[in-house]
Design a protein around this motif. Sequence first.
Motif, PDB file in Angstrom:
ATOM      1  N   GLU A 131       0.858  -1.186   0.000  1.00 22.23           N
ATOM      2  CA  GLU A 131       0.000   0.000   0.000  1.00 22.23           C
ATOM      3  C   GLU A 131       0.890   1.230   0.000  1.00 22.23           C
ATOM      4  O   GLU A 131       1.424   1.632   1.032  1.00 22.23           O
ATOM      5  N   ALA A 167      -7.037   0.247   3.608  1.00 20.59           N
ATOM      6  CA  ALA A 167      -6.536   1.567   3.207  1.00 20.59           C
ATOM      7  C   ALA A 167      -7.610   2.372   2.478  1.00 20.59           C
ATOM      8  O   ALA A 167      -8.315   1.847   1.612  1.00 20.59           O
ATOM      9  N   LYS A 225      -4.687   6.181   1.398  1.00 22.28           N
ATOM     10  CA  LYS A 225      -4.438   5.412   0.175  1.00 22.28           C
ATOM     11  C   LYS A 225      -3.796   6.322  -0.851  1.00 22.28           C
ATOM     12  O   LYS A 225      -4.348   7.368  -1.219  1.00 22.28           O
TER      13      LYS A 225
END
Length: 226
Positions: A131, A167, A225
């Motif tokens: 991520e 996320a 994110k």
Amino acid sequence: MAKILLIDDDVELTGMLTEYLTQEGFDMVAIHEGEAGKQEALSGSYDLVVLDVMLPGMKGIEVLNRIRLDSQIPVLMLTAKGDDVDRIVGLESGADDYVPKPCTPRELVARIRAILRRLESSQHPDDKIVEGALTLWPKQRKAEWQGQQLDLTSSEFSLLEVLAVNAGAIVGKKELSEKGLGRPLARFDRSIDVHLSSIRQKLGNLPEGRSCILTVRGKGYLFVKV
């Protein structure tokens, strides 16, 4: 059979806890002094350490600090009932969880098993989680941020994993406690806040200067994110 090191100067209490935990299937060793306990904890022979805050000589927090210089072995602190300062300082020093004394052996066993379960299982046991600048290997309990290894406690890793998997979405403290700490959220429990503060410090800020973990007031936390 998990091997547990109990560091506490109360001989009567350690005897009772050792007997109970042995009956529950744990391999127990008890030490009553901080320096010896620290050396034993760093021997590599144990799966988890139960550490009393109040010890003669080297205090429990100092023992924990010295353990954390060389090891990320899970540490469960025994703290005085109602003493929030000891709890917060312990968590900030890298404790995975705490149990207030006097505690029941049953509660201690439940907390130990919750920590050990987190080490054995993961939402994504065989996958790499990526991520943004964060990469997690849940099976190896390994984490990297911007290509650099992160030294996370067991609890920090589990909480970060829950946030990374979600996320861009807000994760409530109740869900974080259940999935990340392995226990229901207790009233007035600040463990999650302290753990996440430590994670933020280890991650640093994003290029624009903000943290990658945002607090959403009254709702929970969000991993940005990108």
